[in-house]
Design a protein around this motif. Structure first.
Motif, PDB file in Angstrom:
ATOM      1  N   ARG A  13       0.046  23.258 -53.136  1.00 22.48           N
ATOM      2  CA  ARG A  13       0.925  23.616 -52.017  1.00 22.48           C
ATOM      3  C   ARG A  13       1.911  24.667 -52.488  1.00 22.48           C
ATOM      4  O   ARG A  13       2.688  24.436 -53.407  1.00 22.48           O
ATOM      5  N   LYS A  14       1.896  25.825 -51.850  1.00 17.98           N
ATOM      6  CA  LYS A  14       2.716  26.950 -52.289  1.00 17.98           C
ATOM      7  C   LYS A  14       4.203  26.603 -52.356  1.00 17.98           C
ATOM      8  O   LYS A  14       4.877  26.916 -53.340  1.00 17.98           O
ATOM      9  N   LYS A  15       4.726  25.933 -51.322  1.00 19.99           N
ATOM     10  CA  LYS A  15       6.157  25.610 -51.289  1.00 19.99           C
ATOM     11  C   LYS A  15       6.554  24.689 -52.437  1.00 19.99           C
ATOM     12  O   LYS A  15       7.673  24.778 -52.940  1.00 19.99           O
ATOM     13  N   SER A  37       4.660  24.279 -55.418  1.00 18.36           N
ATOM     14  CA  SER A  37       4.315  24.853 -56.719  1.00 18.36           C
ATOM     15  C   SER A  37       5.356  25.855 -57.201  1.00 18.36           C
ATOM     16  O   SER A  37       5.589  25.973 -58.400  1.00 18.36           O
ATOM     17  N   GLN A  38       6.022  26.554 -56.280  1.00 18.44           N
ATOM     18  CA  GLN A  38       7.037  27.529 -56.710  1.00 18.44           C
ATOM     19  C   GLN A  38       8.292  26.840 -57.251  1.00 18.44           C
ATOM     20  O   GLN A  38       9.111  27.480 -57.906  1.00 18.44           O
ATOM     21  N   GLU A  86      10.248  18.923 -48.863  1.00 26.02           N
ATOM     22  CA  GLU A  86       8.846  19.315 -48.660  1.00 26.02           C
ATOM     23  C   GLU A  86       7.914  18.111 -48.813  1.00 26.02           C
ATOM     24  O   GLU A  86       6.955  17.962 -48.060  1.00 26.02           O
TER      25      GLU A  86
END
Length: 78
Positions: free
Chosen positions: A34-36, A38-39, A63
């Motif tokens: 999940r991009k949100k 993982s960042q 999130e």
């Protein structure tokens, strides 16, 4: 009895860090996909433990809840 020499590993101690500990490695992989989320991950300590960037735990909790998880928070300073 000769014992094999013990290898020394460099260790770094960090205080006041936030971790996400999952029940299994597959869930950790799903979170990293999940991009949100993982960042916000600074590193992976084990296959089930993710190190969260400083100051980003609230964003991670938000999130996780948004995607249907119910994180248990342990040891939060008051």
């Amino acid at each position: 009895m000769n014992e094999a020499p013990v290898a020394r590993l460099p260790v770094k101690l960090h205080r006041r860090v936030c971790l996400v500990m999952t029940e299994d490695a597959l869930l950790a992989e799903e979170l990293l996909a999940r991009k949100k989320l993982s960042q916000e991950v600074a590193g992976r300590l084990t296959d089930r433990v993710l190190l969260i960037r400083p100051g980003r735990i609230e964003a991670v909790l938000e999130e996780l809840r948004r995607v249907g998880h119910t994180p248990q928070v342990v040891g939060r300073p008051s």
